[in-house]
Scaffold this motif. Sequence first.
Motif, short mmCIF file in Angstrom:
data_model
loop_
_atom_site.label_atom_id
_atom_site.label_comp_id
_atom_site.label_asym_id
_atom_site.label_seq_id
_atom_site.Cartn_x
_atom_site.Cartn_y
_atom_site.Cartn_z
N GLU A 107 9.73 -27.83 5.11
CA GLU A 107 10.99 -27.13 5.35
C GLU A 107 11.55 -27.50 6.74
O GLU A 107 12.74 -27.78 6.88
CB GLU A 107 10.79 -25.62 5.23
N ILE A 108 10.70 -27.50 7.74
CA ILE A 108 11.14 -27.86 9.10
C ILE A 108 11.65 -29.31 9.11
O ILE A 108 12.69 -29.62 9.70
CB ILE A 108 10.00 -27.68 10.12
N ALA A 109 10.94 -30.19 8.44
CA ALA A 109 11.35 -31.60 8.39
C ALA A 109 12.71 -31.74 7.69
O ALA A 109 13.57 -32.51 8.14
CB ALA A 109 10.29 -32.43 7.67
N GLU A 115 19.88 -31.77 10.15
CA GLU A 115 20.44 -31.30 11.43
C GLU A 115 20.98 -29.88 11.32
O GLU A 115 22.04 -29.57 11.84
CB GLU A 115 21.49 -32.28 11.96
N HIS A 116 20.23 -29.03 10.66
CA HIS A 116 20.58 -27.60 10.58
C HIS A 116 19.99 -26.88 11.79
O HIS A 116 19.08 -26.07 11.67
CB HIS A 116 20.04 -26.98 9.29
N PHE A 117 20.55 -27.17 12.92
CA PHE A 117 20.02 -26.63 14.17
C PHE A 117 20.78 -25.35 14.53
O PHE A 117 21.66 -25.35 15.40
CB PHE A 117 20.13 -27.67 15.30
N THR A 118 20.43 -24.26 13.83
CA THR A 118 21.08 -22.98 14.08
C THR A 118 20.04 -21.95 14.48
O THR A 118 18.87 -22.05 14.12
CB THR A 118 21.83 -22.47 12.83
N TYR A 119 20.53 -20.95 15.21
CA TYR A 119 19.63 -19.87 15.59
C TYR A 119 19.20 -19.05 14.38
O TYR A 119 18.07 -18.55 14.33
CB TYR A 119 20.28 -18.98 16.65
N ALA A 120 20.06 -18.97 13.38
CA ALA A 120 19.70 -18.25 12.15
C ALA A 120 18.55 -18.97 11.44
O ALA A 120 17.61 -18.32 10.96
CB ALA A 120 20.92 -18.13 11.23
N GLU A 121 18.61 -20.28 11.39
CA GLU A 121 17.53 -21.05 10.77
C GLU A 121 16.24 -20.90 11.56
O GLU A 121 15.15 -20.77 10.99
CB GLU A 121 17.94 -22.53 10.68
N LEU A 122 16.35 -20.90 12.87
CA LEU A 122 15.18 -20.71 13.72
C LEU A 122 14.56 -19.34 13.48
O LEU A 122 13.34 -19.22 13.34
CB LEU A 122 15.56 -20.87 15.20
N GLU A 124 14.77 -17.48 10.79
CA GLU A 124 14.16 -17.48 9.46
C GLU A 124 12.80 -18.17 9.47
O GLU A 124 11.82 -17.65 8.92
CB GLU A 124 15.09 -18.18 8.47
N ASN A 125 12.73 -19.32 10.11
CA ASN A 125 11.46 -20.04 10.18
C ASN A 125 10.44 -19.32 11.04
O ASN A 125 9.24 -19.36 10.75
CB ASN A 125 11.69 -21.48 10.68
N ASP A 126 10.90 -18.66 12.07
CA ASP A 126 10.00 -17.88 12.92
C ASP A 126 9.38 -16.73 12.12
O ASP A 126 8.18 -16.45 12.23
CB ASP A 126 10.76 -17.35 14.13
N GLU A 127 10.19 -16.09 11.27
CA GLU A 127 9.68 -15.02 10.42
C GLU A 127 8.67 -15.57 9.41
O GLU A 127 7.64 -14.94 9.15
CB GLU A 127 10.83 -14.32 9.69
N ASP A 128 8.97 -16.73 8.84
CA ASP A 128 8.04 -17.35 7.89
C ASP A 128 6.70 -17.67 8.56
O ASP A 128 5.64 -17.45 7.97
CB ASP A 128 8.64 -18.63 7.29
N LEU A 129 6.75 -18.18 9.77
CA LEU A 129 5.52 -18.49 10.49
C LEU A 129 4.74 -17.21 10.81
O LEU A 129 3.52 -17.19 10.69
CB LEU A 129 5.81 -19.27 11.77
N LEU A 164 7.59 -25.80 14.79
CA LEU A 164 8.64 -24.82 15.05
C LEU A 164 9.11 -24.91 16.50
O LEU A 164 10.31 -24.80 16.77
CB LEU A 164 8.16 -23.41 14.71
N GLU A 165 8.18 -25.12 17.40
CA GLU A 165 8.55 -25.26 18.81
C GLU A 165 9.46 -26.48 19.01
O GLU A 165 10.47 -26.40 19.72
CB GLU A 165 7.31 -25.37 19.69
N GLY A 166 9.12 -27.59 18.37
CA GLY A 166 9.96 -28.78 18.45
C GLY A 166 11.34 -28.54 17.85
O GLY A 166 12.35 -29.00 18.40
N PHE A 167 11.38 -27.82 16.73
CA PHE A 167 12.65 -27.48 16.09
C PHE A 167 13.49 -26.60 17.02
O PHE A 167 14.69 -26.82 17.20
CB PHE A 167 12.38 -26.78 14.76
N ALA A 168 12.85 -25.63 17.65
CA ALA A 168 13.55 -24.73 18.58
C ALA A 168 14.12 -25.53 19.75
O ALA A 168 15.26 -25.29 20.18
CB ALA A 168 12.61 -23.64 19.07
N GLU A 169 13.36 -26.46 20.27
CA GLU A 169 13.84 -27.28 21.39
C GLU A 169 15.07 -28.08 20.99
O GLU A 169 16.00 -28.23 21.80
CB GLU A 169 12.73 -28.21 21.88
N ARG A 170 15.10 -28.56 19.76
CA ARG A 170 16.29 -29.30 19.28
C ARG A 170 17.50 -28.37 19.22
O ARG A 170 18.61 -28.77 19.55
CB ARG A 170 16.03 -29.90 17.90
#
Length: 179
Positions: A107-109, A115-122, A124-129, A164-170
């Motif tokens: 999912e992160i990949a 390039e869905h670099f949104t805070y909402a996506e972050l 959602e993924n943070d909750e999944d983790l 997730l950390e890499g995704f957040a940095e992006r």
Amino acid sequence: MADAIEWLLLVYRIPTEPTRLRAGVWRRLKALGAVYLQNSVAVLPASPETERALRVLRNDIGEMGGSAQLLRAEALAGQDEVIAALNAARDEEYTEVIDRCQDFLKEIAEETAAEHFTYAELEENDEDLAKLKAWFDKVRARDRLGAGRQTEAAAALQECEAALEGFAERIYATGIDTP
């Protein structure tokens, strides 16, 4: 043979109807990490927490119109098979965690590639983790005999955290918050 382990056995009988009663008992025993030696005979390594939970379950079975006995036991023979069954059950749960971690990484990949670099996506993924971590913690709490896949599951979670950390940095780097 492994060192002698003190076991708790729950031997119970529940009315056949309604079937939800039987399913409820099975779910509760599974949540505790029990394995069945045979129908209606579940075993767990003894601990004060396990004993309390099984005493409550025994009482609840009585309130359902059934009967149950809670026994403390030491295996005279066959302990290695019981340990193997408990470890296999935990390894199965760890395998599920690992599989879900692979789904998470996929999912992160996909989100990164799109390039869905949104805070909402972050979020959602943070909750999944967080759910994956909580699930792993529950399995690890039941893993009292050292199942083999615990280390692998922990490593998979660490890989998810890093992704997730890499995704957040992006997301932080782009400053974009649009879908």
